[in-house]
Scaffold this active site. Structure first.
Site, PDB file in Angstrom:
ATOM      1  N   ARG A 113       0.851  -1.195   0.000  1.00  0.00           N
ATOM      2  CA  ARG A 113       0.000   0.000   0.000  1.00  0.00           C
ATOM      3  C   ARG A 113       0.884   1.242   0.000  1.00  0.00           C
ATOM      4  O   ARG A 113       1.664   1.450   0.928  1.00  0.00           O
ATOM      5  CB  ARG A 113      -0.910   0.007   1.221  1.00  0.00           C
ATOM      6  CG  ARG A 113      -1.997   1.060   1.161  1.00  0.00           C
ATOM      7  CD  ARG A 113      -2.909   0.975   2.372  1.00  0.00           C
ATOM      8  NE  ARG A 113      -4.019   1.893   2.246  1.00  0.00           N
ATOM      9  CZ  ARG A 113      -4.623   2.480   3.274  1.00  0.00           C
ATOM     10  NH1 ARG A 113      -4.215   2.231   4.511  1.00  0.00           N
ATOM     11  NH2 ARG A 113      -5.624   3.321   3.075  1.00  0.00           N
ATOM     12  N   PHE A 126       1.493  10.791   1.731  1.00  0.00           N
ATOM     13  CA  PHE A 126       1.018  10.151   2.951  1.00  0.00           C
ATOM     14  C   PHE A 126       2.056   9.148   3.469  1.00  0.00           C
ATOM     15  O   PHE A 126       2.858   9.469   4.332  1.00  0.00           O
ATOM     16  CB  PHE A 126      -0.334   9.478   2.706  1.00  0.00           C
ATOM     17  CG  PHE A 126      -0.968   8.880   3.941  1.00  0.00           C
ATOM     18  CD1 PHE A 126      -0.698   9.370   5.214  1.00  0.00           C
ATOM     19  CD2 PHE A 126      -1.855   7.819   3.815  1.00  0.00           C
ATOM     20  CE1 PHE A 126      -1.296   8.818   6.342  1.00  0.00           C
ATOM     21  CE2 PHE A 126      -2.466   7.264   4.942  1.00  0.00           C
ATOM     22  CZ  PHE A 126      -2.180   7.764   6.203  1.00  0.00           C
ATOM     23  N   GLN A 185       3.345   1.483   3.031  1.00  0.00           N
ATOM     24  CA  GLN A 185       3.136   0.434   4.037  1.00  0.00           C
ATOM     25  C   GLN A 185       3.734  -0.885   3.555  1.00  0.00           C
ATOM     26  O   GLN A 185       3.652  -1.244   2.378  1.00  0.00           O
ATOM     27  CB  GLN A 185       1.649   0.253   4.333  1.00  0.00           C
ATOM     28  CG  GLN A 185       1.383  -0.665   5.522  1.00  0.00           C
ATOM     29  CD  GLN A 185      -0.075  -0.687   5.936  1.00  0.00           C
ATOM     30  OE1 GLN A 185      -0.869   0.129   5.479  1.00  0.00           O
ATOM     31  NE2 GLN A 185      -0.428  -1.607   6.801  1.00  0.00           N
ATOM     32  N   ASN A 216      -1.204  -1.105  12.882  1.00  0.00           N
ATOM     33  CA  ASN A 216      -2.062  -1.931  13.727  1.00  0.00           C
ATOM     34  C   ASN A 216      -3.503  -1.811  13.280  1.00  0.00           C
ATOM     35  O   ASN A 216      -3.821  -1.042  12.366  1.00  0.00           O
ATOM     36  CB  ASN A 216      -1.906  -1.562  15.211  1.00  0.00           C
ATOM     37  CG  ASN A 216      -2.211  -0.109  15.502  1.00  0.00           C
ATOM     38  OD1 ASN A 216      -3.206   0.438  15.038  1.00  0.00           O
ATOM     39  ND2 ASN A 216      -1.355   0.531  16.283  1.00  0.00           N
ATOM     40  N   PHE A 219       4.803   1.348   8.502  1.00  0.00           N
ATOM     41  CA  PHE A 219       4.696   2.256   7.365  1.00  0.00           C
ATOM     42  C   PHE A 219       5.746   3.347   7.511  1.00  0.00           C
ATOM     43  O   PHE A 219       6.231   3.623   8.614  1.00  0.00           O
ATOM     44  CB  PHE A 219       3.293   2.847   7.229  1.00  0.00           C
ATOM     45  CG  PHE A 219       2.810   3.596   8.436  1.00  0.00           C
ATOM     46  CD1 PHE A 219       2.867   4.981   8.500  1.00  0.00           C
ATOM     47  CD2 PHE A 219       2.274   2.920   9.524  1.00  0.00           C
ATOM     48  CE1 PHE A 219       2.429   5.674   9.622  1.00  0.00           C
ATOM     49  CE2 PHE A 219       1.810   3.592  10.643  1.00  0.00           C
ATOM     50  CZ  PHE A 219       1.897   4.985  10.688  1.00  0.00           C
ATOM     51  N   LEU A 231      -1.677  10.604  13.455  1.00  0.00           N
ATOM     52  CA  LEU A 231      -1.418   9.189  13.735  1.00  0.00           C
ATOM     53  C   LEU A 231      -0.642   8.977  15.034  1.00  0.00           C
ATOM     54  O   LEU A 231      -0.462   7.835  15.463  1.00  0.00           O
ATOM     55  CB  LEU A 231      -0.635   8.559  12.573  1.00  0.00           C
ATOM     56  CG  LEU A 231      -1.344   8.530  11.219  1.00  0.00           C
ATOM     57  CD1 LEU A 231      -0.433   7.933  10.154  1.00  0.00           C
ATOM     58  CD2 LEU A 231      -2.652   7.746  11.294  1.00  0.00           C
ATOM     59  N   HIS A 241      -0.077   5.089  16.654  1.00  0.00           N
ATOM     60  CA  HIS A 241       0.978   4.447  15.870  1.00  0.00           C
ATOM     61  C   HIS A 241       2.348   4.970  16.311  1.00  0.00           C
ATOM     62  O   HIS A 241       2.770   6.051  15.909  1.00  0.00           O
ATOM     63  CB  HIS A 241       0.748   4.690  14.381  1.00  0.00           C
ATOM     64  CG  HIS A 241      -0.578   4.180  13.912  1.00  0.00           C
ATOM     65  ND1 HIS A 241      -0.861   2.835  13.826  1.00  0.00           N
ATOM     66  CD2 HIS A 241      -1.712   4.829  13.560  1.00  0.00           C
ATOM     67  CE1 HIS A 241      -2.113   2.675  13.412  1.00  0.00           C
ATOM     68  NE2 HIS A 241      -2.647   3.872  13.252  1.00  0.00           N
TER      69      HIS A 241
END
Length: 237
Positions: free
Chosen positions: A95, A100, A103, A164, A176, A185, A196
């Protein structure tokens, strides 16, 4: 935009630092002196030593990242153990989202087009050593580690952060790499329920490569041309 914050927050675990037990005391000249425990000595030694570096060789090039063993010993030790086992070798980024993050780390993503990518973890009950204290840690029945929500390190560009499900102790092997400052986050940011924790950071001179990884053409955020992690090796241990 690539979805709401709540959708983005679903991408992405955490662990717990156990403070050393109260040290024994020594009586001398009528005074009591606290003696550091063995785990304290190990922690002091770890703090004095430079953090290890992860060398991440991908099909698009190689980048290096400092792993925060000094600040995040459980999460860092979990990552290091998996890397040294070869767990990440041959896994694909499943991903990637420009502006952004990228991942990675799901074992199902050895198949770059697997529909199960993003759902995998290490085997339940497997063990690794906390490299700062020497304590043995057992992954839970989901293959995940304890939540290490101890350090206020923000999800800034280049940082490695645990993925997670949003549930406690649901992070295992996936992480990520942020390419922008995703403060929502942070486990200590109250603007969203996301938690995270950061456990490393890409070296500044290598961040451009990670940014390029997030900019490749995708289908549903999955790279059209698979991007493989050929190997992760650890230097400085």
């Amino acid at each position: 935009e690539h979805g709401s914050r709540s959708a983005r927050a679903s991408v992405v675990s955490a662990a717990m630092f156990v403070a050393p037990r109260l040290a024994p005391r020594l009586a001398s000249a009528g005074r009591l002196y606290a003696l550091p425990s063995q785990s304290s000595f190990r922690s002091f030694a770890a703090a004095a030593k430079a953090n290890p570096i992860a060398v991440c060789k991908t099909s698009m090039g190689t980048f290096k990242a400092e792993i925060y063993l000094d600040k995040m010993p459980i999460t860092a030790s979990n990552f290091i153990a998996l890397a040294k086992e070869g767990y990440y070798n041959g896994v694909h980024f499943h991903r990637v989202i420009p502006q952004f993050m990228a991942q990675f780390g799901c074992p199902h993503a050895k198949d770059p087009k697997s529909r199960r990518a993003g759902t995998g973890s290490p085997e339940p009950g497997t063990k690794f050593s906390n490299l700062a204290t020497g304590a043995e840690i057992t992954r839970n029945r989901g293959g995940c580690i304890p939540d290490e929500l101890t350090q206020r390190i923000s999800n800034e560009p280049g940082t490695l952060s645990m993925a997670n499900t949003g549930q406690p102790e649901s992070g295992g092997s996936q992480f990520f790499i942020n390419v922008k400052h995703n403060s929502f986050l942070d486990w200590f940011d109250k603007s969203s329920p996301s938690k995270h924790p950061v456990f490393g950071k890409v070296l500044p001179e290598d961040l451009d490569l990670v940014v390029k990884i997030t900019q490749v053409p995708t289908t549903s955020d999955n790279p059209k041309e698979p991007i493989q992690m050929e190997s992760i090796s650890i230097e400085g241990l």
